[in-house]
Design a protein around this motif. Structure first.
Motif, PDB file in Angstrom:
ATOM      1  N   ALA A 383      44.706  36.388  33.249  1.00  0.00           N
ATOM      2  CA  ALA A 383      44.839  37.696  33.906  1.00  0.00           C
ATOM      3  C   ALA A 383      43.913  37.705  35.114  1.00  0.00           C
ATOM      4  O   ALA A 383      42.705  37.485  34.980  1.00  0.00           O
ATOM      5  N   THR A 384      44.469  37.933  36.273  1.00  0.00           N
ATOM      6  CA  THR A 384      43.678  37.897  37.508  1.00  0.00           C
ATOM      7  C   THR A 384      44.157  38.966  38.473  1.00  0.00           C
ATOM      8  O   THR A 384      45.282  39.454  38.377  1.00  0.00           O
ATOM      9  N   THR A 385      43.282  39.299  39.408  1.00  0.00           N
ATOM     10  CA  THR A 385      43.631  40.158  40.538  1.00  0.00           C
ATOM     11  C   THR A 385      42.997  39.541  41.772  1.00  0.00           C
ATOM     12  O   THR A 385      41.799  39.229  41.779  1.00  0.00           O
ATOM     13  N   SER A 386      43.790  39.362  42.832  1.00  0.00           N
ATOM     14  CA  SER A 386      43.306  38.729  44.060  1.00  0.00           C
ATOM     15  C   SER A 386      43.338  39.700  45.225  1.00  0.00           C
ATOM     16  O   SER A 386      44.105  40.672  45.235  1.00  0.00           O
ATOM     17  N   TYR A 387      42.507  39.416  46.196  1.00  0.00           N
ATOM     18  CA  TYR A 387      42.450  40.213  47.411  1.00  0.00           C
ATOM     19  C   TYR A 387      41.906  39.351  48.532  1.00  0.00           C
ATOM     20  O   TYR A 387      41.375  38.253  48.313  1.00  0.00           O
TER      21      TYR A 387
END
Length: 567
Positions: A383-387
């Motif tokens: 589970a990841t979130t990138s920006y």
């Protein structure tokens, strides 16, 4: 490379012509004339106080009416001492029966010598604070008993003064103070802020002195012997006077205020141990702003603190031997913040304690998919979130001061900012103590920054910022050395976000914000991993940063829940 004019100049810098005009253009501005002020029976004079190397420091001295002699209290600053509020405050203190001296650092304004920042005040060859203290004590109008006061720059100066142990120094009164300039000033979380500190030149008699100081700082990128030479935390055992310290929840320097109290109280010399007192309130950085209106919030009137009135009581006790009651109060008092404008909301009360920090237990709040903040860890294997982190087009945090007690949605709604928000609280939740963060991250760059914020989200959507802190990834394993990231590798970056005492009311939500840029408050990281430079480089890189929040890389905020609730 992205630039606003093809020259390599970052957009965030090009967007600040007014700031640069005020800072750079002011470097050669003459000193402005002091405004006319009625000091009501107090005599103001200017004098030059001799130091051990023959240089003289500029001092404005305020004498009460009458014959004396009186105790003397003094403040040291690099900033101008000629403003109306500073002079009127000095006159009020003088009318309370003190000779008050406002003194400029060497090399600033009318003070002679080379500007070397705080190094002239410390425990090296020059001891400007010590010499000032002892000069005041020897004057015919002085009883020989000296106290010191001041906030921010005047707080650092007092900690350096205490280490040098001038014989005539009896007590101190500090507001929003610091101990180590590397940790709490020039390298917050390992970040460099050259544009901020170029502006110091406006205080210098010779602006080129500031250029030399900056060059010297940048030749010491890590916490080495150079920075240890001005770190007061290594010298608590030499501090030997009582001190009343005020800290502010909406101030990143609250870490210095609290550490100063704790170190002096427990590791100080005989007259220091057990003679310290600490007060922490719901305020922003500064000495004259300890009122109930803070940022966009109106606290109850009990939030205000009468700094001058209390400081006089403190000095009356230690310098005049009066039974003022200043030492009869609890050792630690702290304001537990709560929701404002909500009837029967818990919090917004003062509590007392015999010491700090108060006993607490750690509670984890995990980052989850879709921007959720939960007390339960994710069960997902991945589970990841990138920006994006673009130093040429950073997210914006206007100004140069921490914007606490204000709605943070303008920052949170920017494209490359992540928010993790809890569900509505069914019952109030209290955090009192030091908040920590533990991030599992990767980046396509060899270096990047992480800015973490905590906000109280009201039912109407306002996200009131309480604390934030940045950390440079190359210093994730300590500020003593750098360890660059392996692009694409997963790394743990853990650091303290700040001290707080907040009750999040039922119906509110808790929000944690993560970003990698926030200019001009936090000047962007070029992200190359190269040696950092005073001037922003032309080869800065854009990075994709990723936050991991799986079962095995569970990024989280770690909150302190108090074990007891004292009245």
């Amino acid at each position: 490379m992205r630039a606003c004019d093809g020259s390599g100049t970052a957009v965030w810098m090009c967007a600040m012509p007014l700031f640069l005009l005020l800072v750079i253009g002011s470097l050669v501005s003459p000193l402005s004339a002091a405004p006319a002020v009625n000091l009501v029976g107090v005599r103001e004079e200017h004098t030059m106080i001799p130091m051990r190397d023959g240089k003289r420091l500029s001092a404005y001295i305020y004498h009460p009416s009458g014959k004396g002699p009186w105790p003397s209290i003094f403040e040291q600053r690099y900033a101008s001492l000629r403003g109306r509020s500073a002079r009127e405050s000095a006159a009020r203190l003088a009318r309370a029966g003190y000779v008050v001296a406002l003194v400029n650092f060497r090399g600033t304004h009318l003070s002679e010598g080379e500007y070397i920042a705080y190094r002239g005040l410390q425990w090296g060859e020059l001891k400007d604070g010590y010499d000032t203290c002892e000069w005041l004590a020897k004057q015919p109008w002085c009883t020989g008993k000296i106290g010191s006061f001041g906030s921010s720059q005047g707080g650092y100066a007092q900690n350096y003064l205490a280490v040098t142990q001038p014989p005539s120094l009896v007590c101190q009164y500090m507001v929003d103070t610091g101990l180590s300039l590397f940790h709490e000033g020039y390298r917050i979380g390992g970040l460099t802020r050259p544009e901020r500190f170029k502006g110091m030149a406006r205080n210098c008699r010779n602006p080129e002195d500031n250029d030399a100081v900056l060059k010297e700082w940048f030749s010491h990128p890590h916490y080495d012997e150079y920075w240890q030479a001005e770190d007061c935390t290594l010298h608590f055992d030499k501090m030997n006077v009582p001190c009343f310290t005020i800290g502010s929840w909406y101030d990143f320097m609250n870490q210095g205020s609290i550490a100063s109290f704790v170190g002096r109280q427990h590791e100080g010399a005989a007259k220091s141990r057990g003679n310290q007192m600490l007060l922490i309130g719901p305020w922003l950085h500064g000495r004259t702003n300890k009122r109930s209106k803070v940022g966009e919030l109106q606290y109850p009137e009990n939030a205000a603190w009468p700094v001058e009135e209390h400081m006089i009581r403190w000095f009356d006790h230690w310098l005049k031997g009066k039974q003022s009651g200043a030492t009869d109060e609890p050792t630690v008092r702290y304001y537990v913040m709560g929701a404002v404008g909500e009837e029967n909301a818990p919090g917004n009360v003062w509590r007392s304690s015999a010491d700090w920090p108060v006993p607490s237990t750690e509670h984890s709040y995990y980052f989850r998919a879709d921007g959720k903040l939960s007390t339960e860890k994710s069960s997902a294997k991945i589970a990841t979130t990138s920006y994006l982190s673009d130093p040429y087009h950073p997210m914006l945090i206007p100004g140069r001061a921490f914007p606490g007690a204000r709605d943070a949605r303008k920052f949170e709604q920017q494209k490359e900012v992540l928010t993790f928000t809890s569900d509505e609280l069914r019952e109030p939740v209290e955090w009192t103590g030091r908040v920590q963060v533990e991030l599992f991250v990767s980046s396509t760059a060899r270096d990047t920054d992480f800015i973490v914020r905590v906000s109280d989200v009201y039912p109407d959507g306002r996200s009131i910022l309480i604390v934030d802190y940045p950390w440079r990834a190359r210093y994730r394993n300590g500020l003593e050395k750098e360890e660059l990231l392996k692009p694409g590798g997963i790394h743990k970056v853990a650091f303290p976000v700040g001290w707080m005492s907040q009750i999040f009311n039922r119906g509110h939500r808790i929000r944690v914000t993560v970003a990698s840029t926030g200019a001009p408050l936090y000047e962007p990281n070029p992200q190359t991993g190269n040696t950092l430079t005073i001037e922003f480089p032309q080869d800065a890189v854009v990075a994709t940063n990723t936050i991991y929040h799986s079962a095995f890389q569970a990024s989280r905020i770690i909150a302190p829940a108090p074990l007891e609730r004292n009245p």
